[in-house]
Design an enzyme around this catalytic site. Structure first.
Site, PDB file in Angstrom:
ATOM      1  N   ASN A   1     -33.594 -16.245   1.731  1.00 27.72           N
ATOM      2  CA  ASN A   1     -34.307 -16.606   0.494  1.00 27.72           C
ATOM      3  C   ASN A   1     -33.815 -17.947  -0.046  1.00 27.72           C
ATOM      4  O   ASN A   1     -34.608 -18.742  -0.542  1.00 27.72           O
ATOM      5  CB  ASN A   1     -34.178 -15.497  -0.555  1.00 27.72           C
ATOM      6  CG  ASN A   1     -35.171 -14.377  -0.304  1.00 27.72           C
ATOM      7  OD1 ASN A   1     -36.367 -14.523  -0.544  1.00 27.72           O
ATOM      8  ND2 ASN A   1     -34.678 -13.270   0.231  1.00 27.72           N
TER       9      ASN A   1
ATOM     10  N   LEU B   1     -25.657  -9.058  -4.137  1.00 25.23           N
ATOM     11  CA  LEU B   1     -25.543  -7.601  -4.215  1.00 25.23           C
ATOM     12  C   LEU B   1     -24.402  -7.138  -5.130  1.00 25.23           C
ATOM     13  O   LEU B   1     -23.877  -6.041  -4.979  1.00 25.23           O
ATOM     14  CB  LEU B   1     -25.397  -7.016  -2.798  1.00 25.23           C
ATOM     15  CG  LEU B   1     -26.569  -7.370  -1.864  1.00 25.23           C
ATOM     16  CD1 LEU B   1     -26.381  -6.757  -0.486  1.00 25.23           C
ATOM     17  CD2 LEU B   1     -27.918  -6.972  -2.453  1.00 25.23           C
TER      18      LEU B   1
ATOM     19  N   HIS C   1     -36.438  -8.673  -5.466  1.00 20.37           N
ATOM     20  CA  HIS C   1     -36.207  -7.301  -4.993  1.00 20.37           C
ATOM     21  C   HIS C   1     -37.261  -6.958  -3.931  1.00 20.37           C
ATOM     22  O   HIS C   1     -38.444  -7.221  -4.147  1.00 20.37           O
ATOM     23  CB  HIS C   1     -36.279  -6.306  -6.157  1.00 20.37           C
ATOM     24  CG  HIS C   1     -35.979  -4.916  -5.718  1.00 20.37           C
ATOM     25  ND1 HIS C   1     -34.694  -4.482  -5.478  1.00 20.37           N
ATOM     26  CD2 HIS C   1     -36.794  -3.890  -5.399  1.00 20.37           C
ATOM     27  CE1 HIS C   1     -34.732  -3.237  -5.038  1.00 20.37           C
ATOM     28  NE2 HIS C   1     -35.999  -2.854  -4.987  1.00 20.37           N
TER      29      HIS C   1
ATOM     30  N   ASP D   1     -32.938  -3.553 -12.052  1.00 20.90           N
ATOM     31  CA  ASP D   1     -34.333  -3.821 -11.646  1.00 20.90           C
ATOM     32  C   ASP D   1     -35.349  -3.432 -12.714  1.00 20.90           C
ATOM     33  O   ASP D   1     -36.483  -3.047 -12.399  1.00 20.90           O
ATOM     34  CB  ASP D   1     -34.667  -3.093 -10.319  1.00 20.90           C
ATOM     35  CG  ASP D   1     -33.739  -3.491  -9.185  1.00 20.90           C
ATOM     36  OD1 ASP D   1     -33.294  -4.649  -9.160  1.00 20.90           O
ATOM     37  OD2 ASP D   1     -33.458  -2.633  -8.322  1.00 20.90           O
TER      38      ASP D   1
ATOM     39  N   ASN E   1     -34.305 -12.335 -10.221  1.00 20.22           N
ATOM     40  CA  ASN E   1     -33.865 -11.613  -9.022  1.00 20.22           C
ATOM     41  C   ASN E   1     -35.061 -11.380  -8.112  1.00 20.22           C
ATOM     42  O   ASN E   1     -36.174 -11.173  -8.594  1.00 20.22           O
ATOM     43  CB  ASN E   1     -33.282 -10.256  -9.458  1.00 20.22           C
ATOM     44  CG  ASN E   1     -32.834  -9.399  -8.286  1.00 20.22           C
ATOM     45  OD1 ASN E   1     -32.136  -9.878  -7.387  1.00 20.22           O
ATOM     46  ND2 ASN E   1     -33.227  -8.133  -8.277  1.00 20.22           N
TER      47      ASN E   1
ATOM     48  N   GLU F   1     -41.342 -12.190   0.058  1.00 17.78           N
ATOM     49  CA  GLU F   1     -40.165 -12.767  -0.622  1.00 17.78           C
ATOM     50  C   GLU F   1     -40.103 -14.286  -0.535  1.00 17.78           C
ATOM     51  O   GLU F   1     -39.889 -14.963  -1.549  1.00 17.78           O
ATOM     52  CB  GLU F   1     -38.869 -12.193  -0.020  1.00 17.78           C
ATOM     53  CG  GLU F   1     -38.724 -10.707  -0.230  1.00 17.78           C
ATOM     54  CD  GLU F   1     -37.391 -10.185   0.270  1.00 17.78           C
ATOM     55  OE1 GLU F   1     -36.356 -10.799  -0.020  1.00 17.78           O
ATOM     56  OE2 GLU F   1     -37.388  -9.151   0.965  1.00 17.78           O
TER      57      GLU F   1
ATOM     58  N   GLY G   1     -28.969 -15.350   3.486  1.00 17.05           N
ATOM     59  CA  GLY G   1     -29.469 -16.513   2.755  1.00 17.05           C
ATOM     60  C   GLY G   1     -30.844 -17.008   3.179  1.00 17.05           C
ATOM     61  O   GLY G   1     -31.161 -18.179   2.985  1.00 17.05           O
TER      62      GLY G   1
ATOM     63  N   ILE H   1     -24.507  -7.446 -12.110  1.00 13.01           N
ATOM     64  CA  ILE H   1     -24.288  -8.522 -13.083  1.00 13.01           C
ATOM     65  C   ILE H   1     -23.750  -7.909 -14.372  1.00 13.01           C
ATOM     66  O   ILE H   1     -24.379  -7.015 -14.951  1.00 13.01           O
ATOM     67  CB  ILE H   1     -25.622  -9.264 -13.374  1.00 13.01           C
ATOM     68  CG1 ILE H   1     -26.265  -9.775 -12.077  1.00 13.01           C
ATOM     69  CG2 ILE H   1     -25.421 -10.395 -14.374  1.00 13.01           C
ATOM     70  CD1 ILE H   1     -25.479 -10.826 -11.349  1.00 13.01           C
TER      71      ILE H   1
HETATM   72  C1  GAR Z   1     -33.522  -9.707   0.601  1.00 12.58           C
HETATM   73  O1  GAR Z   1     -34.414  -8.854   1.275  1.00 12.58           O
HETATM   74  C2  GAR Z   1     -33.528  -9.426  -0.886  1.00 12.58           C
HETATM   75  O2  GAR Z   1     -34.794  -9.083  -1.370  1.00 12.58           O
HETATM   76  C3  GAR Z   1     -32.587  -8.261  -0.957  1.00 12.58           C
HETATM   77  O3  GAR Z   1     -31.534  -8.596  -0.079  1.00 12.58           O
HETATM   78  C4  GAR Z   1     -32.078  -9.407   0.989  1.00 12.58           C
HETATM   79  C5  GAR Z   1     -31.247 -10.668   1.116  1.00 12.58           C
HETATM   80  O4  GAR Z   1     -31.653 -11.437   2.223  1.00 12.58           O
HETATM   81  N1  GAR Z   1     -32.126  -8.043  -2.297  1.00 12.58           N
HETATM   82  C6  GAR Z   1     -31.914  -6.821  -2.812  1.00 12.58           C
HETATM   83  O5  GAR Z   1     -32.045  -5.800  -2.191  1.00 12.58           O
HETATM   84  C7  GAR Z   1     -31.501  -6.823  -4.283  1.00 12.58           C
HETATM   85  N2  GAR Z   1     -31.534  -5.493  -4.814  1.00 12.58           N
HETATM   86  P1  GAR Z   1     -31.266 -12.967   2.362  1.00 12.58           P
HETATM   87  O6  GAR Z   1     -29.753 -13.094   2.153  1.00 12.58           O
HETATM   88  O7  GAR Z   1     -31.665 -13.321   3.764  1.00 12.58           O
HETATM   89  O8  GAR Z   1     -32.040 -13.757   1.341  1.00 12.58           O
END
Ligand code: GAR
Length: 210
Positions: A17, A94, A113, A154, A111, A184, A15, A97
């Protein structure tokens, strides 16, 4: 004056992000938006604790509690719909959808990525696997992308991208952290702020920013 954008943030893990979004709301770099709910598919996701710490409504809907994917997808969509949000933010979510949800929330799901789409994306590229792919191909520049979610993996219209340098001795973990910090955690809040303030439109499958 636009109505305040109501947001659901969907998470599966740490979490960071989500944290970046909450921090941007606190600091005023996201305006005109509020998080109505944080939903996880994983009850152990630390993201749920981050939401709790901020007093934000949060819950888990796990596929493990349903007999099959269809039942899980239905329950998930029903729960999400009950919050009547304007925007769904996939912040490290992950789970695939389902098409019904994409149809109901057309151009209302975004999203983050961790690569420069269309490189290192699509089925099988998520989390650390993206950065492993980047390092094994030996590219010198990677980054992150915020995009609308469509029926593909994506493939939806790109809202924002930011490049990040790959360094010679990077491990997947080190690169993942740099991509989060430099890209990000910046472009996801920025995209939400643009949407909340009516600056983003999709024309002919491409995003225009005012
Ligand atoms: C992040 O790096 C995000 O970009 C990636 O998962 C991580 C989650 O981190 N998402 C993907 O790979 C989607 N295909 P977080 O839980 O610390 O935000």
């Amino acid at each position: 004056m636009l109505d305040k954008l109501k947001i659901a943030v969907l998470v599966s893990g740490g979490g960071t992000n989500l944290q970046a979004i909450m921090d941007a709301m606190d600091s005023g770099s996201i305006t005109n938006a509020e998080i109505k709910v944080v939903i996880s598919n994983n009850k152990n996701a630390y993201a749920l604790e981050r939401a709790a710490g901020k007093g934000i409504e949060h819950l888990c809907i796990s596929p493990k509690d349903y007999p099959d994917r269809t039942a899980f997808n239905e329950a998930f969509l029903e729960k999400l719909n009950s919050y009547q949000v304007d925007l769904v933010v996939l912040a490290g979510f992950l789970v695939v959808i389902p098409p019904e949800m994409i149809a109901q929330y057309k151009n209302r799901i975004i999203n983050i990525h961790p690569s420069l789409i269309p490189s290192f994306c699509g089925t099988g590229y998520y989390g650390l696997k993206v950065h492993e792919g980047v390092l094994s191909r030996g590219v010198k520049v990677t980054g992150a992308t915020v995009h609308f979610v469509d029926e593909g993996t994506d493939t939806g219209p790109i809202i924002l991208q930011k490049a990040v340098a790959v360094e010679q001795d990077d491990t997947p973990e080190v690169l993942q952290r740099r991509v989060m910090e430099q890209a990000e955690w910046k472009i996801l809040p920025e995209a939400i702020n643009l949407i909340a303030n009516g600056k983003v439109t999709v024309v002919g499958g491409k995003v225009r920013i005012q």
